[in-house]
Design a protein around this motif. Structure first.
Motif, PDB file in Angstrom:
ATOM      1  N   LEU A   1       1.289   0.284   7.514  1.00  0.00           N
ATOM      2  CA  LEU A   1       2.202   0.266   6.371  1.00  0.00           C
ATOM      3  C   LEU A   1       2.363  -1.167   5.858  1.00  0.00           C
ATOM      4  CD1 LEU A   1       4.131   1.733   4.466  1.00  0.00           C
ATOM      5  CD2 LEU A   1       5.913   1.480   6.205  1.00  0.00           C
ATOM      6  N   ALA A   2       2.505  -2.115   6.759  1.00  0.00           N
ATOM      7  CA  ALA A   2       2.635  -3.518   6.354  1.00  0.00           C
ATOM      8  C   ALA A   2       1.391  -3.988   5.603  1.00  0.00           C
ATOM      9  CB  ALA A   2       2.880  -4.401   7.577  1.00  0.00           C
ATOM     10  N   ARG A   3       0.193  -3.640   6.100  1.00  0.00           N
ATOM     11  CA  ARG A   3      -1.050  -4.015   5.404  1.00  0.00           C
ATOM     12  C   ARG A   3      -1.116  -3.389   4.019  1.00  0.00           C
ATOM     13  NH1 ARG A   3      -3.222  -2.686  10.371  1.00  0.00           N
ATOM     14  NH2 ARG A   3      -4.175  -0.801   9.519  1.00  0.00           N
ATOM     15  N   GLU A   4      -0.724  -2.134   3.929  1.00  0.00           N
ATOM     16  CA  GLU A   4      -0.768  -1.454   2.639  1.00  0.00           C
ATOM     17  C   GLU A   4       0.246  -2.046   1.660  1.00  0.00           C
ATOM     18  OE1 GLU A   4      -3.187   0.311   1.796  1.00  0.00           O
ATOM     19  OE2 GLU A   4      -4.012   0.741   3.759  1.00  0.00           O
ATOM     20  N   LEU A   5       1.397  -2.450   2.155  1.00  0.00           N
ATOM     21  CA  LEU A   5       2.372  -3.118   1.284  1.00  0.00           C
ATOM     22  C   LEU A   5       1.835  -4.451   0.780  1.00  0.00           C
ATOM     23  CD1 LEU A   5       5.650  -2.301   3.220  1.00  0.00           C
ATOM     24  CD2 LEU A   5       5.054  -1.525   0.912  1.00  0.00           C
ATOM     25  N   GLU A   6       1.163  -5.189   1.653  1.00  0.00           N
ATOM     26  CA  GLU A   6       0.545  -6.450   1.226  1.00  0.00           C
ATOM     27  C   GLU A   6      -0.527  -6.203   0.175  1.00  0.00           C
ATOM     28  OE1 GLU A   6      -0.601  -7.857   5.065  1.00  0.00           O
ATOM     29  OE2 GLU A   6       1.282  -8.955   5.356  1.00  0.00           O
ATOM     30  N   GLU A   7      -1.330  -5.163   0.355  1.00  0.00           N
ATOM     31  CA  GLU A   7      -2.365  -4.828  -0.622  1.00  0.00           C
ATOM     32  C   GLU A   7      -1.726  -4.426  -1.949  1.00  0.00           C
ATOM     33  OE1 GLU A   7      -5.882  -3.837  -2.673  1.00  0.00           O
ATOM     34  OE2 GLU A   7      -5.431  -5.237  -1.063  1.00  0.00           O
ATOM     35  N   THR A   8      -0.629  -3.697  -1.895  1.00  0.00           N
ATOM     36  CA  THR A   8       0.068  -3.298  -3.118  1.00  0.00           C
ATOM     37  C   THR A   8       0.623  -4.520  -3.835  1.00  0.00           C
ATOM     38  OG1 THR A   8       0.593  -1.169  -2.121  1.00  0.00           O
ATOM     39  CG2 THR A   8       1.890  -1.808  -4.046  1.00  0.00           C
ATOM     40  N   ALA A   9       1.144  -5.462  -3.092  1.00  0.00           N
ATOM     41  CA  ALA A   9       1.631  -6.707  -3.703  1.00  0.00           C
ATOM     42  C   ALA A   9       0.483  -7.453  -4.383  1.00  0.00           C
ATOM     43  CB  ALA A   9       2.288  -7.594  -2.648  1.00  0.00           C
ATOM     44  N   ARG A  10      -0.687  -7.474  -3.742  1.00  0.00           N
ATOM     45  CA  ARG A  10      -1.848  -8.137  -4.338  1.00  0.00           C
ATOM     46  C   ARG A  10      -2.261  -7.427  -5.626  1.00  0.00           C
ATOM     47  NH1 ARG A  10      -6.562  -7.480  -5.597  1.00  0.00           N
ATOM     48  NH2 ARG A  10      -6.735  -5.437  -4.656  1.00  0.00           N
ATOM     49  N   GLN A  11      -2.274  -6.097  -5.596  1.00  0.00           N
ATOM     50  CA  GLN A  11      -2.652  -5.334  -6.784  1.00  0.00           C
ATOM     51  C   GLN A  11      -1.646  -5.544  -7.915  1.00  0.00           C
ATOM     52  OE1 GLN A  11      -3.443  -1.198  -5.977  1.00  0.00           O
ATOM     53  NE2 GLN A  11      -5.022  -1.670  -4.456  1.00  0.00           N
TER      54      GLN A  11
END
Length: 117
Positions: free
Chosen positions: A6-16
């Motif tokens: 979940l943390a990795r996916e949140l970071e990816e969402t922030a990047r997007q």
């Protein structure tokens, strides 16, 4: 396991999200560029804005799915095994959230086509 993913996916969402804002900024700069013909600038800016709108849709889908995953993870018992945690992710609708190998792939691919969802 569940929360690290979940943390990795949140970071990816922030990047997007940052990339989406960069696209909007680029369209504004294009519209303000006096060295570009007005029709060309408008056409280019429209394409850039359409891409940004597509990104927003995808980001919204990611956020809704991650919220659902967080709710399901919260329901799991403290001693849940990895398989049960992975089952939470397998129910999501975006492939890149289900499959670690696809996570963040949008940053590495370019379809070249603009389409609305």
């Amino acid at each position: 396991m569940g929360l690290p993913k979940l943390a990795r996916e949140l970071e990816e969402t922030a990047r997007q999200t940052a990339e989406m804002v960069d696209g909007i900024t680029a369209s504004l700069l294009t519209l303000g560029d006096t060295t570009i013909d007005c029709n060309t600038a408008r056409s280019t800016a429209i394409r850039q804005i359409v891409v940004a709108l597509q990104m927003q849709d995808r980001i919204e889908q990611r956020c809704r799915n991650m919220a659902e995953a967080a709710r399901k993870l919260a329901e799991l018992q403290e001693h849940t095994d990895k398989a049960a945690s992975e089952d939470v992710w397998s129910t999501l609708t975006l492939d890149e959230l289900r499959d670690d190998a696809l996570s963040g792939i949008a940053a590495r691919t370019n379809s070249g086509e603009v389409e609305f969802f």
